[in-house]
Scaffold this motif. Structure first.
Motif, PDB file in Angstrom:
ATOM      1  N   GLY A  98      42.068 -20.924  21.160  1.00 48.92           N
ATOM      2  CA  GLY A  98      42.056 -20.900  19.706  1.00 48.92           C
ATOM      3  C   GLY A  98      41.637 -19.514  19.272  1.00 48.92           C
ATOM      4  O   GLY A  98      42.223 -18.526  19.681  1.00 48.92           O
ATOM      5  N   ARG A  99      40.579 -19.441  18.477  1.00 51.33           N
ATOM      6  CA  ARG A  99      40.068 -18.150  18.020  1.00 51.33           C
ATOM      7  C   ARG A  99      38.913 -17.645  18.872  1.00 51.33           C
ATOM      8  O   ARG A  99      38.396 -16.560  18.646  1.00 51.33           O
ATOM      9  CB  ARG A  99      39.620 -18.266  16.564  1.00 51.33           C
ATOM     10  N   SER A 145      26.456 -10.786  17.528  1.00 54.06           N
ATOM     11  CA  SER A 145      26.594 -11.107  18.952  1.00 54.06           C
ATOM     12  C   SER A 145      28.045 -11.374  19.344  1.00 54.06           C
ATOM     13  O   SER A 145      28.445 -11.076  20.469  1.00 54.06           O
ATOM     14  CB  SER A 145      25.707 -12.288  19.334  1.00 54.06           C
ATOM     15  N   ASN A 146      28.842 -11.917  18.431  1.00 55.50           N
ATOM     16  CA  ASN A 146      30.253 -12.169  18.724  1.00 55.50           C
ATOM     17  C   ASN A 146      31.002 -10.844  18.925  1.00 55.50           C
ATOM     18  O   ASN A 146      31.746 -10.689  19.890  1.00 55.50           O
ATOM     19  CB  ASN A 146      30.896 -12.993  17.595  1.00 55.50           C
ATOM     20  N   LEU A 147      30.774  -9.891  18.043  1.00 63.84           N
ATOM     21  CA  LEU A 147      31.411  -8.582  18.165  1.00 63.84           C
ATOM     22  C   LEU A 147      30.930  -7.870  19.423  1.00 63.84           C
ATOM     23  O   LEU A 147      31.729  -7.298  20.175  1.00 63.84           O
ATOM     24  CB  LEU A 147      31.128  -7.744  16.915  1.00 63.84           C
TER      25      LEU A 147
END
Length: 149
Positions: A109-110, A49-51
């Protein structure tokens, strides 16, 4: 030579249409095609889901107009005469060159943060992405069932 921003086909003469990111990202058919194509290169796309969010939000943050060929135009709902006139004007003047993004991306941040710039277009984009993913998953499930029979 300009190319279609959907299929990469060369656009000759005055061929094509100029669409906004909101118009492009509202299309379930376009998302389905894009996600399937991207998943061939990023096999984990549908399971990460992040990608997937990064890929979707990057597309939604496109701040330039989309040149679309005749063959790809049925994927979208738009006024063909107006979009063709806008394409001709864009090719002659280079304007407009910005103001098309549905969202703006930044990093904390990231973490990637997507801030909606046009709430109705943002909501339509998310609905269209979800519908495309649902259709893709149904097709994959059906393909899996067909292979097991």
């Amino acid at each position: 030579m300009p190319r279609c921003d959907i299929c990469n086909q060369e656009l000759t003469g005055d061929e094509g249409y100029l669409l906004t990111t909101a118009q492009v990202t509202a299309s379930v058919v376009c998302w389905k095609s894009f996600i399937k194509s991207t998943a061939k290169q990023m096999t984990e796309l549908l399971d990460n889901s992040n990608l997937l969010s990064r890929v979707v939000f990057a597309r939604g943050s496109s701040d330039s107009p989309w040149q679309v060929c005749e063959a790809c135009s049925p994927m979208f709902e738009f006024d063909h005469d107006h979009a063709h006139s806008e394409l001709i004007r864009f090719r002659k003047t280079g304007e407009p060159s910005a103001g098309f993004a549905v969202c703006q991306l930044s990093f904390q941040g990231r973490d990637l943060v997507a801030d909606p710039l046009d709430m109705p277009a943002w909501e339509k984009m998310l609905e269209s992405v979800n519908a495309a993913i649902k259709e893709i998953r149904q097709e994959l499930l059906q393909h899996s069932v067909d292979e097991s029979e």
